[in-house]
Design an enzyme around this catalytic site. Structure first.
Site, PDB file in Angstrom:
ATOM      1  N   CYS A 141      19.115 -21.835 -14.831  1.00  0.00           N
ATOM      2  CA  CYS A 141      18.036 -21.692 -15.812  1.00  0.00           C
ATOM      3  C   CYS A 141      18.266 -20.552 -16.802  1.00  0.00           C
ATOM      4  O   CYS A 141      17.569 -20.462 -17.818  1.00  0.00           O
ATOM      5  CB  CYS A 141      16.712 -21.488 -15.092  1.00  0.00           C
ATOM      6  N   HIS A 154      12.161 -18.522 -20.624  1.00  0.00           N
ATOM      7  CA  HIS A 154      12.410 -19.731 -19.834  1.00  0.00           C
ATOM      8  C   HIS A 154      11.097 -20.218 -19.244  1.00  0.00           C
ATOM      9  O   HIS A 154      10.342 -19.448 -18.634  1.00  0.00           O
ATOM     10  CB  HIS A 154      13.416 -19.425 -18.728  1.00  0.00           C
ATOM     11  N   ASN A 179       9.812 -27.516 -16.025  1.00  0.00           N
ATOM     12  CA  ASN A 179      10.973 -26.619 -16.054  1.00  0.00           C
ATOM     13  C   ASN A 179      12.218 -27.442 -16.381  1.00  0.00           C
ATOM     14  O   ASN A 179      12.682 -28.228 -15.562  1.00  0.00           O
ATOM     15  CB  ASN A 179      11.104 -25.943 -14.686  1.00  0.00           C
TER      16      ASN A 179
END
Length: 328
Positions: A113, A255, A285
């Site tokens: 990520c 993020h 996500n």
């Protein structure tokens, strides 16, 4: 340190299939309210006919169209992904071929990520004056999800986003102002995915062969604690290098892991609500794709202007964290 880092275009690409929280209740013991309260997510896009490569190619084509540059003008292509279609060839070379960027070197990076913001650092270090790069985050995380595990299945979505960046000299806007990066490998086991079984005629090991170790495995509490501690620290260190205060920053492009994490970071840094844009409710996500998807939407909605100072921050598997301070 101030060096040229000019973003000429931004774009996103999403699978056509959208899956709501209500649809997930048919697969596992959960509810729309349970998911929204714990994550802030209402829906996510899931690839059916799309692939990590096709989404990345779509983004690359949009970037070229927006910038009105020929593919042969591209010197570097980096794709940040933890969900490639193949171990080899990597995604970036396939993008290079699809768009005809024959002069560009192309490779993937996997920092989960945090991949996109690590890619920003690589572009900053690689580009010479006059050179141009495509930086793309592309993910089909749905292939790494156990769709009966509510602790992880509710979190992830598929998509891609990217930037076209040039080191164009003698410009008044578009600069790299500072950055901070850190890896905590001793904590890497708190978030894993994609374990490969060790299978050959001489091996007696069965790592992952008869289990779901290919799917996301996460210690949610440990990852939350990591993010809410290390993300504010990374941002503070990057701002210190840039000699800026948080009040100088138009927006923090974080993020989109979890709405609670993003809000906690904002509280610890005393940020105004308008400094913390979020779109996790719509997409979940999307790992390395989340920051460029969010930024592309901000540009399209005219939420940022040339000359604005921004912080991009990624965090996740590794465990890793990184922050880049730029002037748009």
């Amino acid at each position: 340190m101030t060096t040229n880092f000019s973003i000429l275009a931004s774009a996103k690409a999403l699978p056509t299939t959208k899956v709501t929280n209500q649809e997930l209740t048919q697969l596992m013991a959960t509810s729309d309210d349970w998911i929204k309260q714990r994550t802030g997510i209402r829906s996510r896009h899931v690839a059916t006919d799309e692939t990590t490569t096709s989404l990345a190619v779509s983004v690359a084509q949009q970037l070229l169209q927006q910038s009105r540059l020929a593919a042969t003008a591209i010197d570097l292509i980096i794709v940040a992904t933890m969900s490639p279609d193949y171990l080899t060839p990597a995604t970036a070379p396939q993008v290079q071929a699809a768009i005809g960027a024959e002069k560009a070197i192309a490779f993937d990076i996997n920092v989960a990520c945090a991949g996109f913001v690590y890619g920003m650092q690589l572009v900053h270090q690689y580009l010479q004056p006059g050179q141009t790069a495509l930086l793309i985050g592309s993910e089909t995380l749905s292939r790494l999800v156990d769709w009966h595990d509510r602790s992880t299945a509710v979190l992830f979505g598929d998509g891609a986003g990217g930037l076209l960046i040039t080191a164009k000299p003698n410009t008044t806007t578009g600069h790299w102002l500072g950055g901070h990066y850190a890896t905590f490998g001793a904590d890497g086991h708190y978030l894993t995915a994609g374990q490969q079984p060790q299978v050959n005629p001489w091996s007696t090991r069965t790592d992952g062969a008869d289990s779901n170790r290919w799917a996301f495995q996460m210690n949610g509490r440990r990852v939350y604690d990591f993010a809410t501690k290390q993300v504010p620290h990374s941002i503070e260190q990057a701002l210190m290098q840039a000699r800026l205060e948080s009040s100088d920053i138009k927006a923090f492009v974080l993020h989109q892991a979890n709405a609670r994490i993003v809000k906690s970071v904002g509280q610890k840094l005393n940020l105004a609500t308008e400094q913390l844009p979020m779109n996790i409710a719509q997409y979940g996500n999307t790992a390395a794709a989340s920051e460029p998807i969010l930024f592309a939407e901000m540009v399209a909605q005219k939420q940022v202007q040339r000359g604005d100072k921004l912080v991009f921050t990624g965090f996740g598997g590794g465990l890793s964290v990184g922050s880049a301070v730029i002037e748009y």
